[in-house]
Design a protein around this motif. Structure first.
Motif, PDB file in Angstrom:
ATOM      1  N   ASN A 106       0.940  -1.210  -0.152  1.00  0.00           N
ATOM      2  CA  ASN A 106       0.233   0.005   0.049  1.00  0.00           C
ATOM      3  C   ASN A 106       0.766   1.380  -0.042  1.00  0.00           C
ATOM      4  OD1 ASN A 106      -2.871  -1.264   0.601  1.00  0.00           O
ATOM      5  ND2 ASN A 106      -1.289  -2.133   1.949  1.00  0.00           N
ATOM      6  N   GLY A 107       0.610   2.217  -0.885  1.00  0.00           N
ATOM      7  CA  GLY A 107       1.069   3.298  -0.843  1.00  0.00           C
ATOM      8  C   GLY A 107       0.110   4.695  -0.475  1.00  0.00           C
ATOM      9  N   TYR A 108       0.327   5.599   0.411  1.00  0.00           N
ATOM     10  CA  TYR A 108      -0.445   6.467   0.859  1.00  0.00           C
ATOM     11  C   TYR A 108      -0.002   7.941   0.677  1.00  0.00           C
ATOM     12  CZ  TYR A 108      -2.776   2.542   3.265  1.00  0.00           C
ATOM     13  OH  TYR A 108      -3.362   1.367   3.640  1.00  0.00           O
ATOM     14  N   ALA A 109      -0.811   8.898   0.167  1.00  0.00           N
ATOM     15  CA  ALA A 109      -0.393  10.267   0.037  1.00  0.00           C
ATOM     16  C   ALA A 109      -1.747  11.172   0.744  1.00  0.00           C
ATOM     17  CB  ALA A 109       0.081  10.583  -1.113  1.00  0.00           C
ATOM     18  N   ILE A 110      -1.593  12.066   1.392  1.00  0.00           N
ATOM     19  CA  ILE A 110      -2.721  12.745   1.853  1.00  0.00           C
ATOM     20  C   ILE A 110      -2.564  14.151   0.957  1.00  0.00           C
ATOM     21  CG2 ILE A 110      -1.444  14.000   3.585  1.00  0.00           C
ATOM     22  CD1 ILE A 110      -3.910  14.074   5.446  1.00  0.00           C
ATOM     23  N   ILE A 111      -4.042  14.477   0.981  1.00  0.00           N
ATOM     24  CA  ILE A 111      -4.307  15.863  -0.028  1.00  0.00           C
ATOM     25  C   ILE A 111      -4.633  16.863   0.974  1.00  0.00           C
ATOM     26  CG2 ILE A 111      -5.553  16.672  -1.902  1.00  0.00           C
ATOM     27  CD1 ILE A 111      -6.233  13.748  -2.920  1.00  0.00           C
ATOM     28  N   MET A 112      -3.664  17.970   1.038  1.00  0.00           N
ATOM     29  CA  MET A 112      -3.915  19.198   1.668  1.00  0.00           C
ATOM     30  C   MET A 112      -4.892  20.101   0.844  1.00  0.00           C
ATOM     31  SD  MET A 112      -2.718  17.991   4.501  1.00  0.00           S
ATOM     32  CE  MET A 112      -2.715  19.753   5.679  1.00  0.00           C
ATOM     33  N   GLY A 147      -0.318  10.730  13.668  1.00  0.00           N
ATOM     34  CA  GLY A 147       0.477  11.504  13.275  1.00  0.00           C
ATOM     35  C   GLY A 147       1.467  11.898  14.549  1.00  0.00           C
ATOM     36  N   ASP A 148       2.272  12.882  14.340  1.00  0.00           N
ATOM     37  CA  ASP A 148       3.209  13.135  15.331  1.00  0.00           C
ATOM     38  C   ASP A 148       2.483  13.860  16.522  1.00  0.00           C
ATOM     39  OD1 ASP A 148       5.358  12.351  13.787  1.00  0.00           O
ATOM     40  OD2 ASP A 148       5.876  14.319  12.933  1.00  0.00           O
ATOM     41  N   ASN A 149       1.439  14.564  16.094  1.00  0.00           N
ATOM     42  CA  ASN A 149       0.597  15.155  17.317  1.00  0.00           C
ATOM     43  C   ASN A 149      -0.819  14.401  17.618  1.00  0.00           C
ATOM     44  OD1 ASN A 149      -0.530  15.827  14.967  1.00  0.00           O
ATOM     45  ND2 ASN A 149      -1.071  17.997  15.148  1.00  0.00           N
ATOM     46  N   GLY A 150      -0.716  13.020  17.550  1.00  0.00           N
ATOM     47  CA  GLY A 150      -1.868  12.254  17.976  1.00  0.00           C
ATOM     48  C   GLY A 150      -2.541  11.546  16.706  1.00  0.00           C
ATOM     49  N   THR A 151      -3.703  11.073  17.044  1.00  0.00           N
ATOM     50  CA  THR A 151      -4.504  10.274  15.805  1.00  0.00           C
ATOM     51  C   THR A 151      -5.367  11.189  15.018  1.00  0.00           C
ATOM     52  OG1 THR A 151      -3.938   8.196  17.013  1.00  0.00           O
ATOM     53  CG2 THR A 151      -5.710   8.158  15.489  1.00  0.00           C
ATOM     54  N   HIS A 152      -5.520  10.808  13.774  1.00  0.00           N
ATOM     55  CA  HIS A 152      -6.328  11.634  12.906  1.00  0.00           C
ATOM     56  C   HIS A 152      -7.167  10.761  12.114  1.00  0.00           C
ATOM     57  CE1 HIS A 152      -4.556  15.528  14.327  1.00  0.00           C
ATOM     58  NE2 HIS A 152      -3.098  14.857  14.047  1.00  0.00           N
ATOM     59  N   TYR A 153      -8.378  11.138  11.567  1.00  0.00           N
ATOM     60  CA  TYR A 153      -9.233  10.257  10.527  1.00  0.00           C
ATOM     61  C   TYR A 153      -9.281  11.136   9.521  1.00  0.00           C
ATOM     62  CZ  TYR A 153      -9.762   7.847  14.853  1.00  0.00           C
ATOM     63  OH  TYR A 153      -9.541   6.788  16.177  1.00  0.00           O
ATOM     64  N   VAL A 154      -8.997  10.458   8.246  1.00  0.00           N
ATOM     65  CA  VAL A 154      -8.891  11.273   7.040  1.00  0.00           C
ATOM     66  C   VAL A 154     -10.022  10.582   5.986  1.00  0.00           C
ATOM     67  CG1 VAL A 154      -7.577  12.127   5.004  1.00  0.00           C
ATOM     68  CG2 VAL A 154      -6.435  11.840   7.260  1.00  0.00           C
ATOM     69  N   HIS A 155     -10.852  11.376   5.567  1.00  0.00           N
ATOM     70  CA  HIS A 155     -11.811  10.825   4.539  1.00  0.00           C
ATOM     71  C   HIS A 155     -11.048  10.358   3.118  1.00  0.00           C
ATOM     72  CE1 HIS A 155     -15.239  10.757   1.733  1.00  0.00           C
ATOM     73  NE2 HIS A 155     -15.951  10.277   2.920  1.00  0.00           N
ATOM     74  N   ASN A 156     -11.776   9.226   2.695  1.00  0.00           N
ATOM     75  CA  ASN A 156     -10.984   8.754   1.492  1.00  0.00           C
ATOM     76  C   ASN A 156     -10.854   9.636   0.190  1.00  0.00           C
ATOM     77  OD1 ASN A 156     -13.344   8.155  -0.935  1.00  0.00           O
ATOM     78  ND2 ASN A 156     -14.169   7.834   1.179  1.00  0.00           N
ATOM     79  N   MET A 157     -11.600  10.789   0.188  1.00  0.00           N
ATOM     80  CA  MET A 157     -11.438  11.938  -0.900  1.00  0.00           C
ATOM     81  C   MET A 157     -10.256  12.516  -0.637  1.00  0.00           C
ATOM     82  SD  MET A 157     -13.741  11.469  -3.158  1.00  0.00           S
ATOM     83  CE  MET A 157     -13.573  13.021  -4.042  1.00  0.00           C
ATOM     84  N   ASN A 158      -9.781  12.498   0.687  1.00  0.00           N
ATOM     85  CA  ASN A 158      -8.502  13.327   0.781  1.00  0.00           C
ATOM     86  C   ASN A 158      -7.198  12.519   1.195  1.00  0.00           C
ATOM     87  OD1 ASN A 158      -9.693  15.757   1.028  1.00  0.00           O
ATOM     88  ND2 ASN A 158     -10.448  15.736   2.908  1.00  0.00           N
ATOM     89  N   LYS A 314      -9.997  11.966  -6.936  1.00  0.00           N
ATOM     90  CA  LYS A 314      -9.906  12.841  -5.742  1.00  0.00           C
ATOM     91  C   LYS A 314      -9.222  14.305  -5.981  1.00  0.00           C
ATOM     92  CE  LYS A 314      -9.565   8.492  -3.427  1.00  0.00           C
ATOM     93  NZ  LYS A 314      -8.545   7.319  -2.480  1.00  0.00           N
ATOM     94  N   LEU A 315      -8.574  14.863  -7.066  1.00  0.00           N
ATOM     95  CA  LEU A 315      -7.999  15.773  -7.210  1.00  0.00           C
ATOM     96  C   LEU A 315      -9.149  16.637  -8.417  1.00  0.00           C
ATOM     97  CD1 LEU A 315      -4.281  15.254  -7.901  1.00  0.00           C
ATOM     98  CD2 LEU A 315      -5.269  15.935  -5.910  1.00  0.00           C
ATOM     99  N   LEU A 316      -9.991  16.099  -8.905  1.00  0.00           N
ATOM    100  CA  LEU A 316     -10.892  16.870  -9.842  1.00  0.00           C
ATOM    101  C   LEU A 316     -12.234  16.527  -9.303  1.00  0.00           C
ATOM    102  CD1 LEU A 316      -9.687  15.501 -13.353  1.00  0.00           C
ATOM    103  CD2 LEU A 316      -9.039  17.500 -12.158  1.00  0.00           C
TER     104      LEU A 316
END
Length: 410
Positions: A106-112, A147-158, A314-316
């Protein structure tokens, strides 16, 4: 607007799940994502070779944003083609994603995103820190990120998620290295055994007669110890003394056979031709072009398609996709063949109005020309495609008449 409303409702659900945690990934900007090497990737030459080839090949593929076959430039396309974030290029991003995909499955990248919900940065994340799950409330796919500052939850669109094959009940891809666990353990055992056998010194059997007294026996032993310590030299074999060498059971061919088996299994799991791992046994390709066709069709096309669909989704926005926008990797450059093959292909396409001269020049990295180079031509011999066939014939007859008149004049 439907997309924005759906994302806003998802963000509200995320905020409720975080229970007051701040959604802030800025601390990852200077993070070393790949600080921990995988033991198999870092120590196995065959695994390192195949993953390097796949990651480097995918990273060098041109990927562009198109609208109905025309290249488009925008803020989103710049993220994908040039600078996904301040710390890396697009080559680095796709290289890291592909290495992680082949290393862990698996490869992951978060969209800001900015305040207008437009993609602003794309940051790769260590696969070991991400866990996908389905939200029982809305059925959407979410990702738990440590993450470094705790646990976060990210929607699949991001979250861009590229993976190896999955089953119906799986949300994560299967790691090829785990599939090769037994093969790699066997290969490691054979290498360690071969190395230990090669490092062993020669062994001997020292025989002496029963009538040899203790003093002479000690001199024989001391003389042989000196010979063995000096790794050769002169050894006097006196009457009643026999020295026989023990036969070693190590054969280099056994190691070569084991390496061929390992290369074949690794090539099968990663779905690449065995010749890419310097194994020519069983190769049946008459040319490198045929080899590349198999590699592109069976290996690269499914991988590139997965990246394209992740970026498109996810980008369009939905409106952009309906307007004909899409990302596409150009695989044609890998199939152009040698100079002779390309020349024949271009000639056929030019003479059958399949390509313009400028399109050929672009494929060969040459600057386009103005004027007729932008037009399609058809053989007859080579008229503009839009010209009436009657005009072509008239031109030919006119040219013939002019030739006859010239001959009569002479």
């Amino acid at each position: 607007m439907k997309w924005f409303s759906r994302f806003r409702s998802a963000a509200k659900a995320a905020v409720a799940g975080w229970k007051g945690n701040v959604f802030d990934f800025s601390g990852w900007a200077g993070r070393v994502f790949w600080g921990v090497d995988n033991a198999k990737l870092a120590t196995n030459e065959t695994i390192f070779s195949v993953i390097s080839r796949l990651a480097n090949t995918l990273s060098t593929l041109p990927i562009k944003l198109y609208q109905s076959y025309d290249i488009v430039t925008s803020q989103v396309s710049d993220l994908v083609t040039t600078a996904p974030n301040p710390n890396m290029t697009s080559f680095d991003l796709f290289n890291k994603l592909e290495v992680a995909r082949n290393e862990t499955g698996n490869g992951y990248a978060i969209i800001m995103r900015d305040i207008r919900m437009q993609p602003e940065e794309i940051l790769p994340i260590d696969s070991s820190l991400v866990t996908p799950f389905l939200n029982s409330d809305d059925g959407h796919l979410w990702y738990q990120v440590i993450g470094d500052n705790g646990t976060h939850y990210v929607h699949n669109m991001n979250m861009i998620h590229v993976k190896h094959i999955t089953g119906t009940s799986r949300l994560v891809g299967i790691s090829p290295i785990k599939v090769l666990k037994n093969t790699l353990e066997y290969d490691k055992a054979v290498q360690e055994f071969s190395l230990s056998e090669m490092q062993k010194k020669d062994s001997f059997i020292l025989e002496y007669g029963a009538n040899v007294d203790s003093e002479k026996r000690q001199r024989i032993i001391d003389d042989f110890k000196r010979f063995y310590r000096d790794n050769g030299g002169i050894l006097f074999q006196e009457p009643g003394v026999t020295v026989n060498e023990l036969e070693r059971k190590y054969f280099a061919s056994d190691t070569l056979a084991s390496e061929k088996i390992t290369r074949s299994r690794v090539a099968n799991v990663f779905n690449v031709p065995a010749s890419f791992l310097n194994d020519s046994e069983g190769a049946s390709f008459s040319s490198n072009e045929q080899l590349m066709i198999q590699f592109v069709q069976m290996t690269l096309t499914p991988i590139a398609r997965q990246y394209e669909q992740e970026l498109n989704k996810k980008l369009l926005t939905h409106d952009q996709r309906m307007a004909g926008f899409y990302f596409k990797c150009n695989l044609g450059g890998l199939l152009r063949g040698d100079t002779a093959a390309r020349t024949n292909f271009y000639q056929v396409m030019l003479r059958s109005a399949g390509m313009t001269p400028n399109e050929v020049r672009r494929l060969e990295d040459l600057p386009p020309k103005s004027g007729p180079a932008e037009e399609l031509w058809i053989s007859g011999d080579l008229y503009p495609l839009e010209m009436d066939p009657r005009d072509r014939k008239a031109s030919s007859e006119k040219g013939g008449e002019e030739s006859e008149q010239a001959e009569e004049t002479t």
